[in-house]
Every structure is written in structure tokens, then in C-alpha cells.
Design a protein around this motif. Structure first.
Motif, PDB file in Angstrom:
ATOM      1  N   GLY A 287     -43.607 -57.279  60.048  1.00  0.00           N
ATOM      2  CA  GLY A 287     -43.464 -58.428  60.121  1.00  0.00           C
ATOM      3  C   GLY A 287     -41.505 -58.603  60.066  1.00  0.00           C
ATOM      4  O   GLY A 287     -40.932 -58.793  61.352  1.00  0.00           O
ATOM      5  N   TYR A 288     -41.171 -57.649  58.959  1.00  0.00           N
ATOM      6  CA  TYR A 288     -39.534 -58.555  59.436  1.00  0.00           C
ATOM      7  C   TYR A 288     -39.059 -56.684  60.170  1.00  0.00           C
ATOM      8  O   TYR A 288     -38.571 -57.183  61.130  1.00  0.00           O
ATOM      9  CB  TYR A 288     -39.645 -57.107  57.775  1.00  0.00           C
ATOM     10  CG  TYR A 288     -37.861 -56.397  57.611  1.00  0.00           C
ATOM     11  CD1 TYR A 288     -36.136 -57.334  57.413  1.00  0.00           C
ATOM     12  CD2 TYR A 288     -37.876 -55.281  58.235  1.00  0.00           C
ATOM     13  CE1 TYR A 288     -35.030 -57.785  57.080  1.00  0.00           C
ATOM     14  CE2 TYR A 288     -36.248 -55.000  57.997  1.00  0.00           C
ATOM     15  CZ  TYR A 288     -35.026 -56.742  57.680  1.00  0.00           C
ATOM     16  OH  TYR A 288     -33.530 -55.642  57.701  1.00  0.00           O
TER      17      TYR A 288
ATOM     18  N   LEU B 296     -40.704 -56.316  63.604  1.00  0.00           N
ATOM     19  CA  LEU B 296     -40.477 -56.714  64.904  1.00  0.00           C
ATOM     20  C   LEU B 296     -40.288 -57.955  64.944  1.00  0.00           C
ATOM     21  O   LEU B 296     -39.298 -58.337  66.325  1.00  0.00           O
ATOM     22  CB  LEU B 296     -41.481 -57.354  64.969  1.00  0.00           C
ATOM     23  CG  LEU B 296     -43.632 -56.189  64.979  1.00  0.00           C
ATOM     24  CD1 LEU B 296     -44.543 -57.449  64.690  1.00  0.00           C
ATOM     25  CD2 LEU B 296     -43.406 -55.680  65.948  1.00  0.00           C
ATOM     26  N   LEU B 297     -39.222 -58.704  64.290  1.00  0.00           N
ATOM     27  CA  LEU B 297     -38.585 -59.328  64.123  1.00  0.00           C
ATOM     28  C   LEU B 297     -36.889 -58.861  64.329  1.00  0.00           C
ATOM     29  O   LEU B 297     -35.769 -59.920  64.406  1.00  0.00           O
ATOM     30  CB  LEU B 297     -39.015 -60.344  62.922  1.00  0.00           C
ATOM     31  CG  LEU B 297     -39.848 -61.632  62.994  1.00  0.00           C
ATOM     32  CD1 LEU B 297     -39.908 -62.190  61.326  1.00  0.00           C
ATOM     33  CD2 LEU B 297     -39.500 -62.378  64.048  1.00  0.00           C
ATOM     34  N   ASN B 298     -36.804 -58.048  63.587  1.00  0.00           N
ATOM     35  CA  ASN B 298     -35.214 -57.549  63.466  1.00  0.00           C
ATOM     36  C   ASN B 298     -34.684 -56.321  64.549  1.00  0.00           C
ATOM     37  O   ASN B 298     -35.706 -55.844  65.208  1.00  0.00           O
ATOM     38  CB  ASN B 298     -34.667 -56.894  62.151  1.00  0.00           C
ATOM     39  CG  ASN B 298     -34.377 -58.076  61.003  1.00  0.00           C
ATOM     40  OD1 ASN B 298     -33.431 -58.404  61.428  1.00  0.00           O
ATOM     41  ND2 ASN B 298     -36.360 -58.949  60.517  1.00  0.00           N
TER      42      ASN B 298
END
Length: 264
Positions: A259-260, A262-264
Motif C-alpha cells: 500500500g505504501y 503504490l501510494l508513493n
């Protein structure tokens, strides 16, 4: 890298070297979270220092077994000690081959590849879950088993795949007694670590300055002490069939890492 960061990274290395949650993956995640940036050669040097610390803790915990292995090698008799020593040597071959042939490719994975780490942690979680459900037996490690376990160790060179998790799980899935699986897993990596350290020392890959002495030293002692605790703890947990706890942990951390990334 300051003193506190070195201590944190040392503790993470010491704990995760033996607990089946991937030391390489957790170090990459910790560096990303803490914002630690170390130039390539110094990073290799610090990694060597931490691995030497955990290898030393392994030698202390398994000092009797290590003496038996050395004794077996130099007796040159076809007894249990000599056969166990040969199995340890055989288990090292896949990782040595992969390490020599794909050195640059492997190093490229240790450069903030958080998405890869997350995916490999999910794979580790799945492997641990299967192993936890396996039936208990009294089977010993065979020569064929040592090759298969060695292949799993080579695959675990990818960040996010736990070396101890992969080798112990593979052993258990092969029907090997859980205590013997943990013992073999921890002993088989010691020669590899010292071999890799020796190779790095004679190469030009290491970089060290006087200003690095303090952070490297505290990192070493943090990894060594954490390694002593984690090694004893892991042996106890494997005996009690508690790998599912680590499976859940790896699944959670892996999902967060994905998740980290994909969001950065």
C-alpha cells in the motif's frame, strides 16, 4: 546515519535474522521509514557488520553443534557427525552459485524496492502458514533434503523472503522434525555469512571511516544481543508450532508495504 538509527537497525537485523519475517525486507522498510540514506559501499560495510554480529550469536547458541560439525569434518569417518557436516556444505551450494552468478542483479533489489519487499513478505506468510499446518514427524535431514533446503535458502536472497522462514518451512514441509529443522536452518547459514564477509573484506566494496566507528559498533552490539534473544525464542516457537503468528505478521506488514509503495 546517527547512533539511534544504528541501534534500531541493529536490533531489527538481530531479531529478524532468526525470526521468520525477513531481515533484509525489514531493513529496507526501516531505512525507508527512518529516512536513512547510506552510500553504497558504506551500506555494504554496515550490512557486513550486522551479519557478523548475528553469525557470532549463532555460534554461541549452537557452540556444541558447531564443535560437532568441525569434529566430524576432520575425523574423515562415515559417521553421523561427518554426514551432517556434508549436508551443511551441500545446502550452501545453491546460495553460493546464485550469489556469484547474479551478484549485481541481487544488489539492485536492495535499493528501496518496497513493492517487491511487500509481495515477497506475502509469499513468506503463505509459506509459513502451510508449514504450520504440516504434521509433526521425527524425520532427520537427508542429503536430498539438504539440496532442496539449500535451494529455498538461495531463493530467500530476495528481500522480503525470510531465509529462516523459507528454510524452516521447507524442512517442515519435507517432513523433517521441527527442532532439527530449526537447528539445520540456523547452522547452514553461518559458513555462508563468514564466506560472504571474507569475500567483501578482500574486495574493494567496503568503505569505512573513523566517524563510522561508533554507529557501526553500537549497531553490531545491538544486532548481537537481539540475535541471542531471537535465536532462543525461535527454537522454542518452532517446537510449539507457532509459525502461524509470524504468517499473520508478514501478511500485515507485506500489505502495508504494498500500500505504501503504490501510494508513493
Amino acid at each position: 546515519m546517527d547512533i539511534l538509527e544504528a541501534i534500531i537497525l541493529g536490533i531489527i537485523q538481530g531479531l529478524t535474522e532468526f525470526l521468520p519475517v525477513s531481515s533484509s525486507g525489514h531493513l529496507e522498510l526501516a531505512k525507508e521509514i527512518l529516512g536513512v540514506t547510506i552510500e553504497k559501499n558504506k551500506n555494504i560495510t554496515f550490512t557486513v557488520v550486522l551479519h557478523f554480529a548475528t553469525a557470532l550469536s549463532t555460534l554461541i547458541i549452537f557452540r556444541k553443534e558447531v564443535l560437532e560439525i568441525l569434529k566430524g569434518l576432520f575425523q574423515f569417518k562415515w559417521n553421523e557427525e561427518f554426514k551432517f557436516s556434508l549436508k551443511i556444505i551441500i545446502s550452501m551450494i545453491p546460495a553460493v552459485v546464485v550469489g556469484l552468478l547474479f551478484k549485481e542483479e541481487l544488489e539492485s533489489f536492495f535499493d528501496g524496492k518496497i513493492l517487491l519487499v511487500g509481495c515477497m513478505l506475502l509469499l513468506t506468510a503463505l509459506l509459513l502458514l502451510f508449514a504450520d499446518k504440516a504434521k509433526e514427524t521425527n524425520k532427520k535431514v537427508s542429503f536430498w533434503n539438504s539440496i532442496i533446503i539449500g535451494i529455498s535458502q538461495a531463493i530467500a536472497m530476495l528481500p522480503g523472503i525470510s531465509r529462516s522462514g523459507a528454510t524452516i518451512s521447507t524442512s517442515v514441509l519435507l517432513g523433517i522434525d521441527r527442532t532439527r529443522a530449526a537447528r539445520f536452518s540456523f547452522l547452514m547459514v553461518v559458513p555462508l555469512i563468514f564466506g560472504a564477509i571474507g569475500k567483501d573484506v578482500v574486495s574493494d566494496d567496503l568503505s569505512f571511516q573513523s566517524s563510522d566507528l561508533l554507529p557501526f559498533s553500537v549497531g553490531f552490539f545491538a544486532a548481537f544481543l537481539a540475535g541471542l534473544i531471537a535465536c532462543k525464542l525461535m527454537i522454542s516457537l518452532v517446537k510449539k508450532s507457532k509459525l502461524s503468528y509470524f504468517s499473520i505478521y508478514c501478511a500485515i506488514v507485506g500489505s502495508i508495504a504494498i500500500g505504501y509503495a503504490l501510494l508513493n
